[in-house]
Design an enzyme around this catalytic site. Structure first.
Site, PDB file in Angstrom:
ATOM      1  N   VAL A  52    -102.298   6.259  72.364  1.00 24.89           N
ATOM      2  CA  VAL A  52    -100.874   6.096  72.664  1.00 24.89           C
ATOM      3  C   VAL A  52     -99.967   6.553  71.525  1.00 24.89           C
ATOM      4  O   VAL A  52     -98.746   6.585  71.692  1.00 24.89           O
ATOM      5  CB  VAL A  52    -100.547   4.630  73.014  1.00 24.89           C
ATOM      6  CG1 VAL A  52    -101.191   4.234  74.326  1.00 24.89           C
ATOM      7  CG2 VAL A  52    -100.956   3.687  71.887  1.00 24.89           C
ATOM      8  N   TYR A  53    -100.512   6.899  70.381  1.00 16.12           N
ATOM      9  CA  TYR A  53     -99.663   7.340  69.278  1.00 16.12           C
ATOM     10  C   TYR A  53     -99.003   8.671  69.637  1.00 16.12           C
ATOM     11  O   TYR A  53     -99.684   9.647  69.942  1.00 16.12           O
ATOM     12  CB  TYR A  53    -100.473   7.503  67.993  1.00 16.12           C
ATOM     13  CG  TYR A  53    -100.965   6.216  67.368  1.00 16.12           C
ATOM     14  CD1 TYR A  53    -100.606   4.976  67.877  1.00 16.12           C
ATOM     15  CD2 TYR A  53    -101.790   6.237  66.246  1.00 16.12           C
ATOM     16  CE1 TYR A  53    -101.067   3.795  67.298  1.00 16.12           C
ATOM     17  CE2 TYR A  53    -102.246   5.063  65.648  1.00 16.12           C
ATOM     18  CZ  TYR A  53    -101.882   3.846  66.195  1.00 16.12           C
ATOM     19  OH  TYR A  53    -102.335   2.685  65.614  1.00 16.12           O
ATOM     20  N   GLY A  54     -97.675   8.673  69.612  1.00 17.66           N
ATOM     21  CA  GLY A  54     -96.953   9.889  69.976  1.00 17.66           C
ATOM     22  C   GLY A  54     -97.196  10.297  71.413  1.00 17.66           C
ATOM     23  O   GLY A  54     -97.072  11.482  71.746  1.00 17.66           O
TER      24      GLY A  54
END
Length: 327
Positions: A52-54
């Site tokens: 889910v990062y970025g």
């Protein structure tokens, strides 16, 4: 850089990890490449990311850099799955979702396997044994070498680890737990850390610099180029800008002056050498910031400095953590 075993496993990682929380959002490809190169040249191996990062861009960026810039064999790539953009269900620990997420992560990373695959958070809506089976399947299929969890409280961590240990050779051991831990956030010492130490689980502290506050840069206000001034991260930093945190930051700054080092180095050395800690995960905006953090390799805090910092930041732990007879 010194290497440490990840929990009670044969996997060794650098004792400082590189975080990628802002990659693909505040950190572009050029800056990410500079960070990876700086980290690798300093002997760093552990790079931590999440699906889910970025919005997936962090994994995609890392995948583009691995192989061309840095040999895949030189990195220990860790990612996470389980967080979902659903206001009604923030975490999905179902077997189907987790395994689909792993396949998507491998595609973005451009690799056949990740070294460490972590469940991002506990999902109360899914039976724990189902979530753990996803880890078993990932390891047995070769898509993940080791498995861990993140943001599990004490009883959740102990239950998950004990379940896995109940069938050795069939279920994969929990190698690590990633939790926020710093001089400004010592809540893991209440139950998570004792459980991890007892069960042979390595602790990977996130936000080891108190979301940047322990560097001392917020003592006279919020710098315009800081995360505290960022629209997306201001709310993340704000809880650590209160009076209580200020007293701890002042103590770190005083210690740094006495040792002729930076507050960043003092705060990072303190957390790095805490019992049970394997590798704090450091996120930086620039390669220069990262290099400053990596300079802590040569620093070991004197015992009296550690005691002073312990005292000024000590959390209140009473019953039932403290021996009842002393209350």
């Amino acid at each position: 850089m010194e290497q440490r075993h990840l929990g009670r496993t044969g996997l060794r990682v650098s004792r400082i990890g590189l975080g990628t929380l802002t990659w693909g959002r505040d950190t572009g490809e050029e800056a990410a490449a500079e960070q990876v190169k700086t980290f690798w040249e300093a002997g760093g191996t552990l790079v931590d990311t999440a699906d889910v990062y970025g919005g997936g861009e962090a994994e995609y960026l890392l995948g583009r850099l691995v192989g061309g810039l840095v040999p895949r064999r030189d990195l220990v790539i860790a990612t996470k799955a389980g967080s979902v953009p659903d206001p009604d269900r923030r975490f999905d620990g179902s077997r189907g979702h987790l395994l689909d997420a792993l396949d998507a992560s491998l595609d973005r990373l451009g690799t056949d396997y990740v070294d460490l695959w972590q469940v991002h958070a506990f999902d109360p809506a899914t039976p724990l044994e189902e979530t753990m089976q996803a880890l078993d399947l990932a390891v047995s299929s070769g898509r993940a070498r080791y498995a861990g969890v993140s943001n599990y409280c004490g009883w959740q961590l102990a239950k998950a680890a004990t379940w896995q240990l109940a069938a050795p050779g069939v279920r994969t051991r929990i190698a690590s737990t990633q939790m926020e831990y710093s001089l400004l956030q010592r809540g893991v010492e209440r139950e998570v850390l004792p459980a991890a130490l007892d069960l042979g689980i390595g602790l990977l502290p996130s936000s080891p610099l108190g979301r940047g506050v322990l560097t001392g840069k917020y003592r006279d206000g919020v710098p315009a180029d800081s995360r505290g001034a960022s629209e997306s991260l201001a709310a993340f930093v704000d809880p650590y800008l209160d009076e209580a945190a200020g007293r701890i930051v002042d103590a770190v700054v005083t210690a740094a002056r006495g040792l002729a080092v930076t507050p960043l180095e003092v705060a990072l050395a303190w957390i790095r050498d805490r019992p049970g800690v394997v590798a704090p995960i450091v996120g930086a905006r620039t390669s220069a910031q990262l290099a400053a953090a990596l300079s802590v390799e040569a620093l070991s805090l004197p015992e009296e400095i550690c005691r002073a910092l312990d005292d000024v930041s000590a959390p209140v732990h009473r019953y039932p953590d403290q021996d009842w007879s002393t209350l």
